[in-house]
Design an enzyme around this catalytic site. Sequence first.
Site, mmCIF file in Angstrom:
data_model
loop_
_atom_site.group_PDB
_atom_site.id
_atom_site.type_symbol
_atom_site.label_atom_id
_atom_site.label_comp_id
_atom_site.label_asym_id
_atom_site.label_seq_id
_atom_site.Cartn_x
_atom_site.Cartn_y
_atom_site.Cartn_z
ATOM 1 N N TYR A 71 40.866 29.530 6.959
ATOM 2 C CA TYR A 71 40.513 28.156 6.579
ATOM 3 C C TYR A 71 41.731 27.455 5.960
ATOM 4 O O TYR A 71 42.103 26.343 6.352
ATOM 5 C CB TYR A 71 39.349 28.233 5.594
ATOM 6 C CG TYR A 71 38.937 26.944 4.934
ATOM 7 C CD1 TYR A 71 38.463 25.868 5.661
ATOM 8 C CD2 TYR A 71 38.979 26.823 3.533
ATOM 9 C CE1 TYR A 71 38.046 24.695 5.028
ATOM 10 C CE2 TYR A 71 38.560 25.671 2.896
ATOM 11 C CZ TYR A 71 38.107 24.606 3.654
ATOM 12 O OH TYR A 71 37.695 23.456 3.022
ATOM 13 N N GLY A 76 31.666 16.107 12.021
ATOM 14 C CA GLY A 76 31.101 17.097 11.095
ATOM 15 C C GLY A 76 30.204 16.450 10.062
ATOM 16 O O GLY A 76 30.110 16.900 8.909
HETATM 17 C C1 AKB Z 1 35.283 26.484 0.212
HETATM 18 O O1 AKB Z 1 34.816 27.098 -0.758
HETATM 19 O O2 AKB Z 1 35.728 27.035 1.229
HETATM 20 C C2 AKB Z 1 35.347 24.982 0.130
HETATM 21 C C3 AKB Z 1 36.672 24.510 -0.356
HETATM 22 C C4 AKB Z 1 37.081 24.736 -1.757
HETATM 23 O O3 AKB Z 1 37.409 23.942 0.390
HETATM 24 N N1 AKB Z 1 34.304 24.501 -0.722
#
Ligand code: AKB
Length: 322
Positions: free
Chosen positions: A143, A7
């Site tokens: 995420y 990445g």
């Molecule tokens: C996001 O905003 O998803 C990233 C993080 C805080 O991991 N920058």
Amino acid sequence: MKILITGAGGQIGHDLIGALVAAGHHVVSTDLAPRPPSHAHAGGDWQRLDVTDAAAVQHMFTDERPELVYHLAAILSASGEANPRLAYDVNQTGTWNVLEAARRAKVKRLMFTSSIAVFGPPPSGPLPDPCPDDVALHPGTMYGATKVSGELLCSYYRKRYDIDCRGVRFPGLISAAMPGGGSSDYALFMYVDAVRKGSYEAFARADTRIPLMYMPDGVRALLELAFAEREKLSRTIYNIAAFSPRADEIATSVRRAIPDAQFTYVPDPVRQGILDSWPKAIDDAAARRDWSWKPSYTLDAMTDDLVPRVRRMLDLGAVLSH
Ligand code: AKB
């Protein structure tokens, strides 16, 4: 050292490659796409690699035999909510593929980039402020869920296969480079749009407060932890912190350099929801104790360094989208 980065075409790779090359390492940068023009300065080799393709990852690791891997490939929080399946494939399956390939290719050390997105409000009430390393993890995004899983897999591979996995939970990172689908991007665009348009309509409320960090500190953390003595490390993954301003405090800081900059705040429900689920500040006492972590930049010191860099980036014709 021979170092492979996954990445590498993202915001962290932009600065990390150059720092590793400057320190004398042989760096193999990999990403889905060819080397972007913004990364042309960094040096080292560049190879195409899709981390969701297990066989391709295995071949790359077997051919290159890196001693250290920086696993940066990830779909960030806002993009991940737009496409959870893609976030799962890249972040979850991709991390599994990278760890498996590392095990088979006998990679000694792997650096994992986790995030404040592993945190989320527990059912019992709000997160502690500041938030320590060891609280129950209740991420609200795909995420965050995949980063929790990546952290646990790192601990598993460390214990079971003795791969020296280490990692940091990054705050929102700010730099003069293209961000990619994060919820913390409003903070960077306060600088970029102030420079190029004199104004910015933030997708976050004025009182939004999350942990942020200037990229030179983030890159230094990745180098310092990677090369810290193993015996000194009491954990696999560490919180690291720098500053936690409200959005309107960032505006005040930007006006140090661009006095007429105008800011308005029109929260986007999805990204504001994500930002509100994250800790306001994090406690990085373990990183400070174990490997002497200490950020160098305050918010205002970052502003003074960043604004000229953003100007140069825009002069070079970088295309930025929100
Ligand atoms: C996001 O905003 O998803 C990233 C993080 C805080 O991991 N920058």
